[in-house]
Structure formats: structure tokens, C-alpha cells
Design a protein around this motif. Structure first.
Motif, PDB file in Angstrom:
ATOM      1  N   GLU A 207       0.842  -1.158  -0.245  1.00  0.00           N
ATOM      2  CA  GLU A 207       0.052   0.123   0.044  1.00  0.00           C
ATOM      3  C   GLU A 207       0.666   1.251  -0.038  1.00  0.00           C
ATOM      4  N   LEU A 208       1.745   1.307   0.976  1.00  0.00           N
ATOM      5  CA  LEU A 208       2.675   2.467   0.863  1.00  0.00           C
ATOM      6  C   LEU A 208       3.573   2.717  -0.357  1.00  0.00           C
ATOM      7  N   ALA A 209       4.154   1.636  -0.836  1.00  0.00           N
ATOM      8  CA  ALA A 209       4.973   1.606  -2.196  1.00  0.00           C
ATOM      9  C   ALA A 209       4.091   2.125  -3.354  1.00  0.00           C
ATOM     10  N   GLU A 210       2.738   1.534  -3.400  1.00  0.00           N
ATOM     11  CA  GLU A 210       1.944   2.055  -4.476  1.00  0.00           C
ATOM     12  C   GLU A 210       1.584   3.515  -4.318  1.00  0.00           C
ATOM     13  N   LEU A 211       1.148   4.025  -3.190  1.00  0.00           N
ATOM     14  CA  LEU A 211       0.927   5.398  -2.787  1.00  0.00           C
ATOM     15  C   LEU A 211       2.341   6.476  -3.134  1.00  0.00           C
ATOM     16  N   VAL A 212       3.332   6.108  -2.946  1.00  0.00           N
ATOM     17  CA  VAL A 212       4.501   6.884  -2.961  1.00  0.00           C
ATOM     18  C   VAL A 212       4.812   6.894  -4.498  1.00  0.00           C
ATOM     19  N   ASP A 213       4.630   5.613  -5.270  1.00  0.00           N
ATOM     20  CA  ASP A 213       4.910   5.477  -6.456  1.00  0.00           C
ATOM     21  C   ASP A 213       4.026   6.561  -7.274  1.00  0.00           C
ATOM     22  N   ALA A 214       2.590   6.609  -6.915  1.00  0.00           N
ATOM     23  CA  ALA A 214       1.670   7.682  -7.550  1.00  0.00           C
ATOM     24  C   ALA A 214       1.831   8.986  -7.406  1.00  0.00           C
ATOM     25  N   ALA A 215       2.752   9.259  -6.235  1.00  0.00           N
ATOM     26  CA  ALA A 215       2.884  10.589  -5.754  1.00  0.00           C
ATOM     27  C   ALA A 215       4.088  11.331  -6.496  1.00  0.00           C
ATOM     28  N   VAL A 216       5.013  10.390  -6.878  1.00  0.00           N
ATOM     29  CA  VAL A 216       6.114  11.092  -7.446  1.00  0.00           C
ATOM     30  C   VAL A 216       6.049  11.263  -9.008  1.00  0.00           C
ATOM     31  N   PRO A 217       6.406  12.266  -9.374  1.00  0.00           N
ATOM     32  CA  PRO A 217       6.207  12.701 -10.888  1.00  0.00           C
ATOM     33  C   PRO A 217       6.782  11.471 -11.835  1.00  0.00           C
ATOM     34  N   ALA A 218       6.389  11.255 -12.879  1.00  0.00           N
ATOM     35  CA  ALA A 218       6.813  10.245 -13.710  1.00  0.00           C
ATOM     36  C   ALA A 218       8.295  10.615 -14.197  1.00  0.00           C
ATOM     37  N   ALA A 219       8.588  11.763 -14.590  1.00  0.00           N
ATOM     38  CA  ALA A 219       9.791  12.057 -15.100  1.00  0.00           C
ATOM     39  C   ALA A 219      10.716  11.632 -14.183  1.00  0.00           C
ATOM     40  N   ALA A 220      10.668  11.732 -12.926  1.00  0.00           N
ATOM     41  CA  ALA A 220      11.509  11.602 -11.633  1.00  0.00           C
ATOM     42  C   ALA A 220      11.948  10.096 -11.536  1.00  0.00           C
ATOM     43  N   LYS A 221      10.839   9.129 -12.013  1.00  0.00           N
ATOM     44  CA  LYS A 221      11.039   7.784 -12.096  1.00  0.00           C
ATOM     45  C   LYS A 221      11.832   7.028 -12.910  1.00  0.00           C
ATOM     46  N   ARG A 222      12.539   7.740 -13.874  1.00  0.00           N
ATOM     47  CA  ARG A 222      13.352   7.093 -14.925  1.00  0.00           C
ATOM     48  C   ARG A 222      14.497   6.499 -14.460  1.00  0.00           C
ATOM     49  N   THR A 223      15.004   7.338 -13.278  1.00  0.00           N
ATOM     50  CA  THR A 223      16.382   6.665 -12.846  1.00  0.00           C
ATOM     51  C   THR A 223      16.151   6.847 -11.359  1.00  0.00           C
ATOM     52  N   GLY A 224      17.343   6.335 -10.744  1.00  0.00           N
ATOM     53  CA  GLY A 224      17.333   6.121  -9.433  1.00  0.00           C
ATOM     54  C   GLY A 224      16.520   5.034  -8.684  1.00  0.00           C
ATOM     55  N   GLY A 225      16.112   4.210  -9.115  1.00  0.00           N
ATOM     56  CA  GLY A 225      15.465   2.986  -8.571  1.00  0.00           C
ATOM     57  C   GLY A 225      14.214   3.266  -8.130  1.00  0.00           C
ATOM     58  N   HIS A 226      13.687   2.362  -7.433  1.00  0.00           N
ATOM     59  CA  HIS A 226      12.224   2.413  -7.010  1.00  0.00           C
ATOM     60  C   HIS A 226      11.961   3.995  -6.195  1.00  0.00           C
ATOM     61  N   PRO A 227      10.764   4.563  -6.619  1.00  0.00           N
ATOM     62  CA  PRO A 227      10.458   5.848  -5.883  1.00  0.00           C
ATOM     63  C   PRO A 227      10.193   5.848  -4.735  1.00  0.00           C
ATOM     64  N   ALA A 228       9.841   4.666  -4.148  1.00  0.00           N
ATOM     65  CA  ALA A 228       9.594   4.714  -2.611  1.00  0.00           C
ATOM     66  C   ALA A 228      10.800   4.403  -1.763  1.00  0.00           C
ATOM     67  N   LYS A 229      12.142   4.111  -2.405  1.00  0.00           N
ATOM     68  CA  LYS A 229      13.091   3.770  -1.584  1.00  0.00           C
ATOM     69  C   LYS A 229      13.523   4.608  -0.738  1.00  0.00           C
ATOM     70  N   ARG A 230      13.357   5.789  -0.779  1.00  0.00           N
ATOM     71  CA  ARG A 230      13.804   7.101   0.293  1.00  0.00           C
ATOM     72  C   ARG A 230      12.616   7.102   1.382  1.00  0.00           C
ATOM     73  N   THR A 231      11.597   6.904   0.788  1.00  0.00           N
ATOM     74  CA  THR A 231      10.421   7.157   1.825  1.00  0.00           C
ATOM     75  C   THR A 231      10.744   5.803   2.920  1.00  0.00           C
ATOM     76  N   PHE A 232      11.014   4.477   2.259  1.00  0.00           N
ATOM     77  CA  PHE A 232      11.182   3.429   3.200  1.00  0.00           C
ATOM     78  C   PHE A 232      12.237   3.685   4.213  1.00  0.00           C
ATOM     79  N   GLN A 233      13.404   4.059   3.538  1.00  0.00           N
ATOM     80  CA  GLN A 233      14.366   4.522   4.513  1.00  0.00           C
ATOM     81  C   GLN A 233      14.439   5.364   5.831  1.00  0.00           C
TER      82      GLN A 233
END
Length: 343
Positions: A207-233
């Protein structure tokens, strides 16, 4: 499926270098103080402790051969797995359930007459055991309860990540994401999480990973791994109070060491490394005011760098163990006993 042995589940990072740096001080410290004791402040699955126990056993010094290792971990599962792994060294190894800022109390209890605290090792961050156990909720790559506690035992007083999200407000969550996760989209993610929390509590990693993924702009998800990585950390650090504990633990370890003893610290992200670097700098630099003609004794450095700056893993190790790519190794040695403030 049979559970893998600890040595098959985790490859310790920079193992030979950590062992070598620590071994160099054990003989000299033992000559002055007695049986050397090393505190492995982040025991995990016991890889670094095993290497030290084997190296001391093979030492040509009868005193070093008797070296004791005290392994600290807040995770009961880690303590059990490491104790099984290190059973052949049971007479020289003691496992202690604790958090590493409790080093002064542990040193007082376990480093007795005829012994001397010669070293403290920190291998920071989350362990392979915690990442491998899906129900612990540390990873965004599979669905599990949103836990993230390093101590998940029934008697643990720590709150889970799900409980943290229930009590925190948007402003505080934004701070946690920005400070602990270095997340540039902290405001967007915090706002999305709080909006969802008002509808129903977030209770799983998916649930959390999907929520973060939806909140991060698409352009920012092209590099740097999963968009939820920093939130989980960030949430993991907040749940376990990792940075607050580390700020207290490193100076405490330095205070407890005998003359000639060493702290060896390996970190995996900039927040941890900054704390270690600052704690080491406070003790390896003179505190004398600029322009003072004579450096007074109380201003002199109480530690010296063993490693100049920071060391990283070589290309060969990184190719074999990707976790080593972000590792930063620092070490200092105590040269005088005068207590100095790190404030």
C-alpha cells in the motif's frame, strides 16, 4: 524450504579490511591492559565477529588468542542466528540484546578486571536478515505488514511504521522524509499519505509503495531505482531512532576505549557517514582557539585517524557484492585519555 545458514544469507562488506584494521591494535592494547575485548556493536548475522574470532585464534600472541567478542543487537532473531554461527567460539563470544548507545553499560558489565576494551565495530544500516524476512516489512519489493522494527519481539516497546503513520502529522512526516530520506518530493508524498490515512490506515508495504509511486512525478522515476526507496529508508530510520542513537553511540564508544583502542565504522548512506565523520573530527582535531601561542593539554586531540578520510570497497568486491558499492569505512585510534566534549 530449509532456512539458509547465516554465512549463506549475508556477505559482510569490506570484511578483510575491517578485520585487519582492528587486529592491528589488539596486541599493543593487550600488552598494556590485559585480555582485549572487542564490541561488535551491530552483530547482525555475525560475519565480522566470526572473522575477528578466527583471526585472533590464528594470532601468534597468546593474549590476543584469548580475545573476547561482545556482540550487540536489538534483534532477537539476529542474536539467535549469530550465536548458532559462532558456537565454536562460545568461550570467547557473548551475545547481548541491546541497542549500541548502551555501550557504556555493556562495557561496565562485561569488560572486567584483567580485560580491556580494545575496539568497537559499527557496521551500520539494515541487515540482510531483516531484509530477507518478509514479515518484517523493511522492503518495498514485496507485500508485508508495515513493521520496520529492528526489534520486533513480542516484548518490544518500539512502535511499528504503521503506528508511526497513524500518530504523525503532515508537517512532521514531511520533515522525516526530507531529513532522513533526503526525499525531494517529501511534501507531495506526505500530503498523499496523510490524505490516505484519513480514509483508512496504511498497514502494508505494498500500500505504501503504491501510494509513493503515484505521488512521484513520472519524469523523476526514470532513474534512481524504485520511487519508494527513500520513503522506506526515512520511516525505518524514524521507527528505530537510528540517527539519534548513532549520535550518542559513537562518542560513547570513544569514551570507553582503552588507550590504543580503535573504533571502526562502516556506513551506507550520507546521513550515517556525516555523524561518524563529525564525531571522529571532534576528537582528532585540536580544540584550541585560533592564534593561541601554546596548545594546552586539554585542547590536544585525543584520537588519531587510522584511515585518512574514508575508504571504499574496490571494484572487485563491488562486482561480487553490490551492497558494498555505497559503503564508507572510517577508523580512529585513541591516543590519550583526556575527556573532551563533542558539543
Amino acid at each position: 524450504m530449509a532456512q539458509r545458514a547465516p554465512q549463506d544469507r549475508h556477505v559482510p562488506v569490506m570484511l578483510e579490511r575491517c578485520t585487519s584494521v582492528m587486529m592491528q591494535c589488539l596486541g599493543p592494547v593487550a600488552e598494556d591492559g590485559g585480555t582485549p575485548v572487542v564490541i561488535d556493536a551491530t552483530l547482525g548475522l555475525g560475519g565480522h565477529s566470526q572473522a575477528l574470532l578466527e583471526a585472533t585464534a590464528a594470532s601468534g600472541s597468546p593474549v590476543v588468542q584469548q580475545a573476547q567478542i561482545i556482540g550487540i543487537d536489538r534483534d532477537p532473531q539476529a542474536l539467535e542466528a549469530a550465536s548458532q554461527r559462532l558456537a565454536p567460539f562460545a568461550s570467547r563470544f557473548t551475545a547481548v540484546r541491546a541497542v549500541y548507545h548502551e555501550i557504556p553499560q555493556i562495557s561496565q558489565q562485561y569488560v572486567g578486571a584483567g580485560s580491556v576494551l580494545a575496539g568497537v565495530l559499527f557496521d551500520l544500516g539494515v541487515s540482510s536478515l531483516q531484509l530477507d524476512e518478509k514479515e518484517r516489512g523493511f522492503a518495498y519489493s514485496y507485500d508485508a505488514p508495515l513493521d520496520m522494527r529492528m526489534d520486533s519481539a513480542e516484548d518490544s516497546a518500539d512502535e511499528t511504521a504503521a503506528e508511526l503513520l497513524e500518530r504523525i502529522d503532515e508537517q512532521e512526516l514531511r520533515r522525516v522524509l526530507r531529513e532522513y530520506g533526503e526525499e525531494r518530493f517529501a511534501s507531495r508524498i506526505a500530503r498523499s499519505i496523510m490524505a490516505r490515512q484519513q480514509q483508512a490506515p496504511i498497514t502494508t508495504t505494498a500500500e505504501l509503495a503504491e501510494l509513493v509511486d503515484a505521488a512521484v512525478p513520472a519524469a523523476a522515476k526514470r532513474t534512481g531505482g524504485h520511487p519508494a526507496k527513500r520513503t522506506f529508508q526515512a520511516l525505518r530510520i524514524a521507527v528505530n531512532r537510528e540517527l539519534d542513537v548513532l549520535r550518542e553511540a559513537v562518542p560513547a564508544a570513544m569514551d570507553e576505549l582503552a588507550i590504543g583502542g580503535r573504533v571502526v565504522a562502516m556506513s551506507y548512506h550520507s546521513l550515517e557517514d556525516r555523524i561518524v565523520k563529525q564525531a571522529f573530527a571532534a576528537r582528532t582535531n585540536s580544540s584550541a582557539p585560533a592564534g593561541l601561542p601554546v596548545e594546552l593539554e586539554q585542547h590536544k586531540a585525543t584520537f588519531r585517524p587510522v584511515i585518512r578520510g574514508v575508504e571504499v570497497a574496490d571494484e572487485e568486491e563491488v562486482s561480487l557484492n553490490p551492497r558494498a558499492s555505497s559503503a564508507k569505512l572510517r577508523s580512529v585510534e585513541k591516543i590519550r585519555s583526556t575527556a573532551r566534549s563533542t558539543a
